[in-house]
Design a protein around this motif. Structure first.
Motif, PDB file in Angstrom:
ATOM      1  N   THR A 213       0.856  -1.178   0.000  1.00  0.00           N
ATOM      2  CA  THR A 213       0.000   0.000   0.000  1.00  0.00           C
ATOM      3  C   THR A 213       0.894   1.230   0.000  1.00  0.00           C
ATOM      4  O   THR A 213       1.713   1.400   0.906  1.00  0.00           O
ATOM      5  CB  THR A 213      -0.912   0.028   1.232  1.00  0.00           C
ATOM      6  OG1 THR A 213      -1.774  -1.107   1.216  1.00  0.00           O
ATOM      7  CG2 THR A 213      -1.753   1.294   1.247  1.00  0.00           C
ATOM      8  N   VAL A 214       0.781   2.075  -1.019  1.00  0.00           N
ATOM      9  CA  VAL A 214       1.540   3.320  -1.092  1.00  0.00           C
ATOM     10  C   VAL A 214       0.663   4.437  -0.557  1.00  0.00           C
ATOM     11  O   VAL A 214      -0.484   4.610  -0.998  1.00  0.00           O
ATOM     12  CB  VAL A 214       1.996   3.623  -2.534  1.00  0.00           C
ATOM     13  CG1 VAL A 214       2.675   4.983  -2.601  1.00  0.00           C
ATOM     14  CG2 VAL A 214       2.943   2.542  -3.025  1.00  0.00           C
ATOM     15  N   VAL A 215       1.189   5.186   0.404  1.00  0.00           N
ATOM     16  CA  VAL A 215       0.440   6.242   1.079  1.00  0.00           C
ATOM     17  C   VAL A 215       1.074   7.588   0.752  1.00  0.00           C
ATOM     18  O   VAL A 215       2.282   7.775   0.921  1.00  0.00           O
ATOM     19  CB  VAL A 215       0.430   6.022   2.608  1.00  0.00           C
ATOM     20  CG1 VAL A 215      -0.303   7.168   3.302  1.00  0.00           C
ATOM     21  CG2 VAL A 215      -0.208   4.685   2.942  1.00  0.00           C
ATOM     22  N   ILE A 216       0.249   8.524   0.277  1.00  0.00           N
ATOM     23  CA  ILE A 216       0.672   9.904   0.031  1.00  0.00           C
ATOM     24  C   ILE A 216      -0.288  10.809   0.789  1.00  0.00           C
ATOM     25  O   ILE A 216      -1.509  10.640   0.700  1.00  0.00           O
ATOM     26  CB  ILE A 216       0.661  10.239  -1.473  1.00  0.00           C
ATOM     27  CG1 ILE A 216       1.611   9.310  -2.241  1.00  0.00           C
ATOM     28  CG2 ILE A 216       1.034  11.695  -1.704  1.00  0.00           C
ATOM     29  CD1 ILE A 216       1.576   9.511  -3.744  1.00  0.00           C
TER      30      ILE A 216
ATOM     31  N   LEU B 186       5.224   8.070   0.987  1.00  0.00           N
ATOM     32  CA  LEU B 186       5.882   8.962   0.030  1.00  0.00           C
ATOM     33  C   LEU B 186       5.334  10.359   0.231  1.00  0.00           C
ATOM     34  O   LEU B 186       4.118  10.552   0.343  1.00  0.00           O
ATOM     35  CB  LEU B 186       5.615   8.480  -1.397  1.00  0.00           C
ATOM     36  CG  LEU B 186       6.172   9.323  -2.540  1.00  0.00           C
ATOM     37  CD1 LEU B 186       7.692   9.220  -2.595  1.00  0.00           C
ATOM     38  CD2 LEU B 186       5.570   8.878  -3.878  1.00  0.00           C
ATOM     39  N   ASP B 187       6.232  11.351   0.293  1.00  0.00           N
ATOM     40  CA  ASP B 187       5.771  12.730   0.437  1.00  0.00           C
ATOM     41  C   ASP B 187       5.061  13.191  -0.828  1.00  0.00           C
ATOM     42  O   ASP B 187       5.330  12.700  -1.938  1.00  0.00           O
ATOM     43  CB  ASP B 187       6.950  13.652   0.738  1.00  0.00           C
ATOM     44  CG  ASP B 187       7.227  13.725   2.235  1.00  0.00           C
ATOM     45  OD1 ASP B 187       6.623  12.944   2.991  1.00  0.00           O
ATOM     46  OD2 ASP B 187       8.055  14.563   2.643  1.00  0.00           O
ATOM     47  N   ASP B 188       4.169  14.180  -0.658  1.00  0.00           N
ATOM     48  CA  ASP B 188       3.406  14.662  -1.811  1.00  0.00           C
ATOM     49  C   ASP B 188       4.246  15.470  -2.782  1.00  0.00           C
ATOM     50  O   ASP B 188       3.821  15.725  -3.911  1.00  0.00           O
ATOM     51  CB  ASP B 188       2.204  15.489  -1.343  1.00  0.00           C
ATOM     52  CG  ASP B 188       2.608  16.684  -0.495  1.00  0.00           C
ATOM     53  OD1 ASP B 188       3.789  16.760  -0.114  1.00  0.00           O
ATOM     54  OD2 ASP B 188       1.743  17.534  -0.206  1.00  0.00           O
ATOM     55  N   ASP B 189       5.456  15.901  -2.363  1.00  0.00           N
ATOM     56  CA  ASP B 189       6.320  16.652  -3.276  1.00  0.00           C
ATOM     57  C   ASP B 189       7.569  15.856  -3.643  1.00  0.00           C
ATOM     58  O   ASP B 189       8.603  16.433  -3.991  1.00  0.00           O
ATOM     59  CB  ASP B 189       6.725  17.990  -2.663  1.00  0.00           C
ATOM     60  CG  ASP B 189       7.382  17.841  -1.305  1.00  0.00           C
ATOM     61  OD1 ASP B 189       7.416  16.709  -0.779  1.00  0.00           O
ATOM     62  OD2 ASP B 189       7.857  18.857  -0.750  1.00  0.00           O
ATOM     63  N   ALA B 190       7.466  14.527  -3.579  1.00  0.00           N
ATOM     64  CA  ALA B 190       8.586  13.651  -3.947  1.00  0.00           C
ATOM     65  C   ALA B 190       8.170  12.770  -5.112  1.00  0.00           C
ATOM     66  O   ALA B 190       7.049  12.247  -5.140  1.00  0.00           O
ATOM     67  CB  ALA B 190       9.022  12.794  -2.764  1.00  0.00           C
ATOM     68  N   VAL B 191       9.065  12.610  -6.073  1.00  0.00           N
ATOM     69  CA  VAL B 191       8.800  11.789  -7.255  1.00  0.00           C
ATOM     70  C   VAL B 191       9.775  10.617  -7.255  1.00  0.00           C
ATOM     71  O   VAL B 191      10.995  10.822  -7.323  1.00  0.00           O
ATOM     72  CB  VAL B 191       8.956  12.608  -8.551  1.00  0.00           C
ATOM     73  CG1 VAL B 191       8.754  11.717  -9.775  1.00  0.00           C
ATOM     74  CG2 VAL B 191       7.959  13.760  -8.563  1.00  0.00           C
ATOM     75  N   PRO B 192       9.295   9.386  -7.165  1.00  0.00           N
ATOM     76  CA  PRO B 192      10.205   8.231  -7.096  1.00  0.00           C
ATOM     77  C   PRO B 192      10.731   7.817  -8.467  1.00  0.00           C
ATOM     78  O   PRO B 192      10.089   8.052  -9.499  1.00  0.00           O
ATOM     79  CB  PRO B 192       9.323   7.131  -6.501  1.00  0.00           C
ATOM     80  CG  PRO B 192       7.942   7.489  -6.949  1.00  0.00           C
ATOM     81  CD  PRO B 192       7.890   8.993  -6.988  1.00  0.00           C
TER      82      PRO B 192
END
Length: 746
Positions: free
Chosen positions: A32-35, A114-120
């Protein structure tokens, strides 16, 4: 700060996302990825983050976007993002409350934040999951590389090549962190993941810490990771630099004012953490950082100043370190203390309606029948796609109605293989005092729709006379089943008697209070046919009724099925668990299992010293699974084979059952030591942590409900008292078994 080295070297309702969970390795674990988002100013950032998650080389099982008290943003996100569960923060305003909301909704085995201003990067999720090869690893985090506003590093954040010493100020990897995969004390909040059980051990994020809007507080992930290490000293928290996200740095974070505020907030947060987990644990890495990293950086920046290359880097070091120290002193003078929430399912008091829905013919709402006394406040809903299980959810009941239109059908699950040859399955149903329930169990087995051949044997373990019970015999034979009599007391003896008399290559053991649902035998047979090395199949067991407080409490404390994901467990995956052999309970209840005959006979069946009907009272299923693991056997848990269990509805009966669990556990452990004395060291080492993990499953009860708290404490005491009675019970069982053996004719 971000990830640090360890001190020593070394609500709303979730949507259904159907999937098939066969042959899962770390790279295909259910995730589960959480933003979490709070402002529309970051709309483009959130969109980019979700797009990058969608493009991962290993897809996420589900994605949850938590909106922190911003209804307009929530409405816009729900309308524009497809395939994403958009929910509102049900906790306190702030990042920690938003993350806790997602934890309580998520169904993944691994939760990734994952932060809302981070792009993996595209392989980000794959790299994180690769860290879970070792079962001791409970958390894995990765690196965060800054995405500067103009593409170049700001002169305010000095660097000697590569990462900068102050890059933690903008939420990125900084100098001093590992360059290769290593255990660390804690992870960075913008790029971290946890096994679900980590929150059961340590609790949730404390909502007294963490960013609230633009207020630069933090350390909530530091405090959680330290608590996790304290709750499970053998656990590992792993930092993998290869799992990379690009963290956007906005211009407003590259000002002298922000550096002062960020350092001040960090200091205050560190002071609160030190009160919660102790100063040694909270400051061990920071002391090393101040002794090694900061002095070296100051010398380098001073050398630059001498050469006339500017003084901003040196000044930034003094500003941030000074502000952090001042904030720490201010926090130490504060009387505020952190409040830690326990990660456990909320207990709904009063009756709970039990229902099943099929997503292929899903109504918009489910009408709940009225009760003679009181009313339902919640419904436990099993969601199926034909004969495949998708989810089990606890949904609110409002005015006698459960809203189901929030469930999204998604893509259908992988259909069952229908072309295999169905083998003969022998069904053994032992019964003692609940003979009418045994008859209903036979009817349910016959109605399960197995196209193959079924052989059903009912073993009467408490006959009123030597010849048996005439009524039970008549009912069983009228249904086409066989009736057997076993006068020796004990469910283990009765099961073994039925197994000897059966003729099928596979033996299903169902207790008298178990009723299988349609498709149960098909799901079990499919597992055996597709895996010739498989020794046993366990099933999902849900409550048949949750009408009384005793039934609801039992389901929350000892509910048999805790996951809707298929699991394949063998000696390697289970024995590497630090709680082995207590971890064998992951196999499921022995009251609803199917065994390959050759495997069952090689283990010599259930031990007659254990189980209901003996002084030991329980433990026979756990004992058999331990022996199977030692023999190198394999078990598969399938959620697609669903059965219903009739819980104890009476409070006094439930108390006796809880005491029996304690007695059986202690007797099973003693018997295991007697068979393999060297195993005592493993049991002694893991037993305290096993009890702590059992305690972690305690439901979260409202503080005002004193009666519920009192009953919960009483059940825990009953189980602990049962542990003390295990040795004597095993001795009595052994004595009775010897008497039965001498009196039984050859």
């Amino acid at each position: 700060m971000a990830a640090r080295r360890p001190p020593a070297p070394h609500p709303p309702v979730r949507r259904v996302r159907p999937r098939d969970d066969r042959n899962r390795g770390p790279e295909t674990m259910n995730t589960t990825v959480v933003i979490c988002a709070y402002t529309q100013r970051r709309w483009d950032d959130v969109t980019a983050a979700l797009a990058a998650v969608e493009a991962q080389t290993v897809p996420a099982g589900e994605v949850i976007l938590v909106i922190d008290h911003n209804p307009e943003l929530q409405q816009r996100a729900a309308a524009e993002f497809t395939g994403v569960l958009v929910v509102a923060n049900s906790g306190r305003r702030g990042l920690s409350g938003a993350r806790n909301t997602a934890i309580e909704l998520a169904k993944g085995d691994v939760l990734v934040f994952l932060d809302d201003d981070a792009v993996p990067e595209r392989d980000w999720l794959e790299e994180l999951l690769a860290g879970y090869e070792d079962p001791r690893v409970l958390a894995v985090g990765g690196a965060a590389r800054p995405a500067w506003p103009d593409g170049e590093r700001s002169p305010l954040l000095p660097a000697g090549g590569g990462d900068g010493e102050l890059d933690w100020v903008v939420g990125c990897t900084y100098t001093g962190q590992p360059r290769t995969e290593e255990p660390v004390r804690n992870l960075m909040g913008c790029n971290m993941s946890f096994r679900r059980e980590a929150f059961q051990l340590a609790g949730l994020f404390t909502e007294d810490l963490g960013r609230v809007g633009r207020t630069p507080l933090g350390c909530e992930e530091t405090e959680l990771c330290i608590r996790l290490r304290q709750a499970s000293p053998g656990a590992l928290i792993l930092f993998r630099p290869s799992a990379v996200v690009r963290h956007r740095v906005t211009p407003d974070r590259l000002t002298w004012g922000y550096l002062r505020r960020r350092g001040w907030g960090e200091g205050i947060s560190k002071a609160l953490v030190s009160r919660s987990v102790g100063a040694d644990a909270a400051l061990s890495t920071e002391r090393d950082y101040l002794r090694r990293i900061i002095p070296a950086a100051m010398l380098r920046e001073f050398a630059k100043l001498v050469r006339g290359k500017g003084f901003s880097g040196l000044l930034a070091l003094f500003v941030v370190v000074g502000a952090t120290a001042a904030g720490y002193l201010r926090g130490k003078l504060s009387r505020h203390r952190l409040r830690i929430r326990v990660s456990t399912p909320k207990l709904v008091h009063g009756p709970i309606h039990v229902a099943t829905v099929d997503i292929r013919d899903l109504p918009a709402r489910l009408t709940v029948p009225p009760r003679a006394v009181g009313h339902y406040r919640a419904a436990q809903v099993l969601v199926r796609d034909g004969e495949r299980t998708l989810d089990v959810m606890l949904l609110p009941v409002r005015h006698g109605v459960v809203q189901l239109d929030v469930l999204a059908a998604g893509t259908p699950v992988v259909a069952r293989e229908t072309g295999f040859e169905r083998p003969l399955i022998s069904v053994v149903i032992p019964t003692a005092h609940r003979k009418a329930q045994a008859v209903e169990s036979v009817r349910a087995a016959l109605a399960a729709g197995y196209p193959g051949e079924l052989e059903i044997l009912v073993v009467d373990n408490f006959p009123p006379q030597e010849a048996g019970d005439d009524w039970l015999r008549g009912e069983v034979e009228r249904l086409g089943a066989r009736y057997l009599v076993e006068p020796r007391k004990g469910v283990s003896v009765a099961r073994n008697t039925g197994a000897v008399a059966s003729t099928g290559d596979f033996i299903a053991f169902l207790d008298e209070n178990i009723s299988v649902e349609p498709g149960w035998f098909d799901a079990v047979a499919e597992e055996f046919v597709t895996d010739p090395d498989l020794g046993c199949v366990t099933a999902m067991v849900l409550p048949a009724s949750l009408e009384t407080d005793a039934e609801v409490l039992f389901e929350r404390l000892k509910g048999y099925s805790h996951t809707v994901h298929r699991q394949r467990l063998d000696r390697e995956t289970v024995r590497e668990d630090p709680l082995y052999p207590l971890s064998m309970a992951r196999y499921g209840p022995g009251s609803c299992t199917t065994w390959r005959r050759t495997t069952f006979e090689s283990l010599r069946g259930f031990d007659p010293l254990l189980g209901a009907g003996t002084p030991s009272m329980a433990g026979e299923d756990l004992d058999l699974f331990v022996r199977l693991a030692r023999a190198g056997g394999t078990v598969v848990y399938t959620p697609h084979a669903v059965a219903r269990h009739t819980h104890r509805a009476d409070w006094l009966e439930l108390r006796e059952q809880m005491r029996g669990y304690g007695v059986g556990l202690a007797a099973m452990l003693l018997l295991s030591i007697a068979r393999r004395p060297i195993g005592v060291f493993s049991i002694l080492r893991h037993f305290p942590r096993g009890l702590a993990r059992l305690a972690a499953r305690t439901p979260e009860l409202p503080l005002s409900d004193r009666a519920a708290r009192s009953r919960l404490r009483q059940l825990r005491r009953d189980e602990r008292y049962g542990l003390l009675g295990g040795p004597l019970a095993l001795a009595k069982a052994w004595k009775r078994h010897r008497v039965d053996a001498r009196s039984r004719p050859r």
